[in-house]
Design an enzyme around this catalytic site. Structure first.
Site: not given
Length: 252
Positions: A170, A201
């Site tokens: 992420d 993400h």
């Protein structure tokens, strides 16, 4: 499936509501990403309804620009989404109050069997963390929450089941943040955290560029399990109460 209006502390705002085929069930507050209450969020509500929940997704951008529905398919929409998020962040606490009002609205609906949890994605994942710390949510699930590092001391206030799905790659939650989150969450037995290797993400956003079917399926399975355990027992009690009420007129 319908659009409803919820009264907040300083105004009313719209929300999308999906109801199970049975007409009743526990509630789930679905907290949007930065793209508004779009098709992705409505589909999530519909899916939770198919699992037996009353699912409601409120418009948290209503003070800035109500009725936003963006996708992640163009640079223009991404820019607009980030603009909305940046305008929302100074009023983050107002957003939490709106979500608390929405949760109370769900709990008070006649279709609701009593227990209400929440689930959020991206910005909604961060808001879910706040709801787990500060509200009466019966179970909370956050997908790839971001920018919660400075608020991790509040994790000790989480008294009911909470689960967070973290993407290892992420870009909005770097390794040092992940380590801080893991350390804080490990101190509270009410919190479970799952790290998904090799995904970025929004790995659970169906149709998104970072969608990963294996990771999304596992995360969604875990989410279903925590809600089933934390919320559904009330359904049995509620149905028993309904049966008792049917018998009452027969008792003389």
């Amino acid at each position: 499936m319908a659009d409803i209006t919820i009264q907040g502390s300083d105004g009313s705002f719209s929300a999308y509501m999906a109801t199970p085929a049975s007409g009743s069930g526990p509630g789930i507050l679905v907290i949007q990403e930065i793209f508004g209450v779009n098709k992705v969020m409505r589909d999530l509500c519909d899916d939770f309804a198919s699992q037996g929940y009353i699912a409601v997704c409120p418009d948290i951008f209503w003070r800035i620009e109500p009725g936003i529905e963006l996708t992640d398919q163009s640079e223009e929409e991404w820019n607009k989404a980030f603009e909305l998020m940046n305008k929302f962040l100074p009023d983050f606490e107002k957003g939490v109050r709106d979500l608390t009002a929405a949760m109370a609205h769900i709990r008070d609906r006649r279709e609701c069997t009593g227990k209400v949890g929440c689930v959020g994605y991206c910005l909604g994942g961060s808001l879910t963390y706040s709801m787990a710390c500060m509200s009466d949510s019966d179970a909370s699930v956050g997908y790839y929450p971001v920018q919660i590092d400075d608020h991790l001391p509040y994790a000790e206030h989480i008294k009911k089941p909470a689960m967070f799905h973290i993407a290892e790659q992420d870009g909005f939650c770097p390794p040092e943040s992940q380590e801080k989150i893991a350390e804080a969450f490990s101190k509270n037995s009410n919190i479970s955290m799952h790290l998904y290797p090799g995904v970025d993400h929004a790995f659970a956003r169906l149709g998104g560029s970072n969608y990963d079917q294996a990771a999304a399926s596992l995360a969604n399975q875990r989410t279903a399990e925590i809600f089933k355990t934390a919320l559904n027992w009330t359904l049995i009690n509620w149905r028993n109460l309904q049966q008792i009420r049917k018998l009452l007129p027969k008792i003389d």
